[in-house]
Design an enzyme around this catalytic site. Structure first.
Site, mmCIF file in Angstrom:
data_model
loop_
_atom_site.group_PDB
_atom_site.id
_atom_site.type_symbol
_atom_site.label_atom_id
_atom_site.label_comp_id
_atom_site.label_asym_id
_atom_site.label_seq_id
_atom_site.Cartn_x
_atom_site.Cartn_y
_atom_site.Cartn_z
ATOM 1 C CG ASP A 177 77.618 -34.812 69.347
ATOM 2 O OD1 ASP A 177 76.488 -34.213 69.921
ATOM 3 O OD2 ASP A 177 78.466 -34.124 69.023
ATOM 4 C CG HIS A 178 73.107 -34.981 74.101
ATOM 5 N ND1 HIS A 178 74.804 -35.802 74.123
ATOM 6 C CD2 HIS A 178 72.432 -34.452 74.366
ATOM 7 C CE1 HIS A 178 75.237 -34.409 74.944
ATOM 8 N NE2 HIS A 178 73.536 -33.482 75.279
ATOM 9 C CG HIS A 240 78.327 -31.708 71.985
ATOM 10 N ND1 HIS A 240 77.784 -32.689 71.987
ATOM 11 C CD2 HIS A 240 78.197 -31.444 73.266
ATOM 12 C CE1 HIS A 240 78.284 -33.294 72.926
ATOM 13 N NE2 HIS A 240 78.069 -32.774 74.087
ATOM 14 C CE LYS A 330 80.727 -27.328 81.543
ATOM 15 N NZ LYS A 330 80.155 -27.704 80.805
#
Ligand code: NAD
Length: 483
Positions: A177-178, A240, A330
């Site tokens: 999970d960056h 995230h 978004k």
């Protein structure tokens, strides 16, 4: 001050999907940066695998093009790039068939750390794991790295975990999970657990609520078919935002060790209460300067959310009565990610009612300008009585790094090197991922049952009006989304 490079052992990093978008955009540029930093030992190699019939020279050409397109200023250093390209090798492998596996096996060195990056769609995770094991390419010390999405519900995540567990132990599996690789996210743990100041206040006696926002300006064009089947809840919240919530809410682990940190995060996920549909707002961006969500995904009937706001509660003594408001979307007004810990009002206001609006807020910014600031109330300078203003005590890490002549380290750089070092702290453990889906599934099912449709919102806004109401009805306000 030069950054401190912790050397890693000699490694063979095999990238399945080495010609794909993720490899081109993130993995290769990140490895180039670690190479430039001197962290890659002399004999370390990167072995890309994919179906395209290329040789080493052909792949190096493709990698050079990816670096030219996606790497940072280091791409201008021709000698550096040429030396890096010399570390790259290529094997044509069909991961669902037999072709290429003997060639890959022949390349592996017994004395190097073996890491296998599955940069492919999740349906290929099982076939790759099986072949690595059966063909003796992976040994008991090998690591595998898998990307998101890790399932689309509990059942699919469980099936993926089971497919990997057939051939690899949990200590060998690195689920990326960056967000966890971001500098500020780790700093959140440092601020909490390495300072006297915060931890005594980190509970429902002093904290009013927490806001976690991940706002993006981009739409979903380009990944519409995947996104339309997922939506913001599966694409962002389950992974995230959940990870950010866990690090904010978890109890201090006894030691900063991988399993101890994972155990504490898991307890938070398991303590999350079900969220009723009335505490969730779904949104979808309307047509504006750019095409609408439905145009972006080429689905005129789509009811998938490109925005979500929700009120979460954690059933523990520490957090009883403290809402965690999550929001992500978004085509919002700015690209901005932050965790804001909003402290309670003072019990008694010696400066009178003018203090009503003043609060301490600890804000942990992931982007842009990653850093932490603490809003404190001080006296405004000058004559004219005791006028109070809020000022930030500002720790902008990006500025600090620039002052020290350091370039910011990308999340993927850190995470890939952690894999080679064998440190799983910043990855997701299998039970954590499943617990997160176990919380997500019933929420989505309840929303579907109530036929919750997304509310349209303007491009460049802060999301739909109902999201504002979610906090207004609790007598609170969202923080402004600022780039
Ligand atoms: P992609 O479609 O661009 O690349 C897929 C790669 O897999 C290609 O190299 C292709 O040759 C290879 N491949 C496909 N089938 C194969 C087979 N049978 N045998 C051998 N190789 C095969 O996909 P991507 O965008 O690079 O994404 C890879 C993974 O990373 C996916 O799980 C995706 O969800 C995840 N991910 C991607 C991004 C991103 O920015 N692209 C971000 C986060 C997660």
């Amino acid at each position: 001050m030069a950054s401190r490079i912790i050397p890693v052992d000699v490694f063979d990093l095999v990238i399945f999907g080495g010609t794909g978008d993720l490899a081109r955009r993130k993995i290769l540029p990140s490895l180039l940066r670690r190479f430039r930093a001197g962290q890659m030992p002399k004999d370390a190699r990167i072995i890309a695998c994919a179906r395209s019939p290329l040789d080493d020279a052909g792949y190096r050409e493709a990698a050079a093009a990816a670096i030219a397109e996606f790497a940072g200023p280091e791409r201008e250093d021709a000698a550096l790039v040429a030396a890096f390209l010399g570390r790259l090798h290529y094997v044509t492998v069909d991961v669902t068939g037999d072709a290429g596996w003997p060639e890959l096996a022949a390349l592996m060195r017994p004395d190097a750390v073996r890491a296998f990056y599955f940069s492919v769609k999740p349906s290929l995770f099982g076939p790759i794991a099986e072949r690595l094991h059966l063909r003796g390419i992976a040994d008991a010390d090998s690591r595998i790295v898998v990307e998101k999405p890790f399932g689309r519900d509990l059942a699919s995540a469980h099936a993926l975990n089971a497919a990997l567990a057939e051939h690899f132990a949990e200590r060998q599996i690195y689920r990326i999970d960056h967000y966890l690789g971001k500098e500020t996210v780790q700093n959140l743990m440092a601020v909490r657990f390495a300072n006297m100041l915060f931890e005594p206040l980190w509970n429902n006696h002093y904290i009013d609520h927490v806001q976690i926002t991940v706002a993006e300006t981009v739409g979903v064009a380009g990944r519409g078919s995947y996104y339309d089947g997922a939506g913001a809840m599966r694409d962002m919240v389950q992974n995230h935002l959940m990870q950010l919530l866990c690090l904010t809410a978890m109890e201090p682990p006894a030691r900063f060790e991988s399993d101890m940190v994972h155990d504490e995060k898991l307890k938070v996920i398991r303590a999350l209460q079900p969220v009723p549909p009335s505490d969730i707002v779904f949104g979808q961006y309307a047509a504006g300067p750019d095409p609408s969500y439905r145009e972006d995904v080429s689905n005129p009937e789509s009811a998938t959310e490109s925005f979500i706001a929700m009120r979460c509660t954690i059933g523990t003594w520490r957090w009883a009565g403290v809402p965690f408001y999550l929001r992500t979307g978004k085509r919002l007004k700015a690209r901005s990610s932050e965790i804001a810990v909003v402290f309670q009002k003072l019990g008694h206001r010696i400066f009178g009612e003018s203090m009503e609006s003043h609060r301490n807020v600890l804000s942990i910014r992931l982007q842009p300008n990653d850093g932490i600031d603490l809003q404190v109330t001080v006296k405004e300078r000058g004559p004219g009585g005791m006028r109070l203003i809020d000022m930030p005590l500002d720790l902008t890490f990006a500025d600090m790094a620039a002052d020290q002549g350091e370039a910011a380290v990308d999340a993927y750089e850190r995470l890939i090197m952690d894999v080679i070092r064998g440190d799983q702290t910043l990855f997701m453990r299998g039970d954590e991922v499943e617990a997160a889906w176990a919380w997500t599934d019933p929420i989505l099912a309840a929303c579907a049952e109530h036929d919750r449709k997304p509310q349209l919102y303007e491009q460049g806004s802060s999301g739909p009006d109902d999201a504002l109401m979610l906090l207004h009805r609790d007598g609170r306000r969202w923080r402004e989304i600022k780039g």
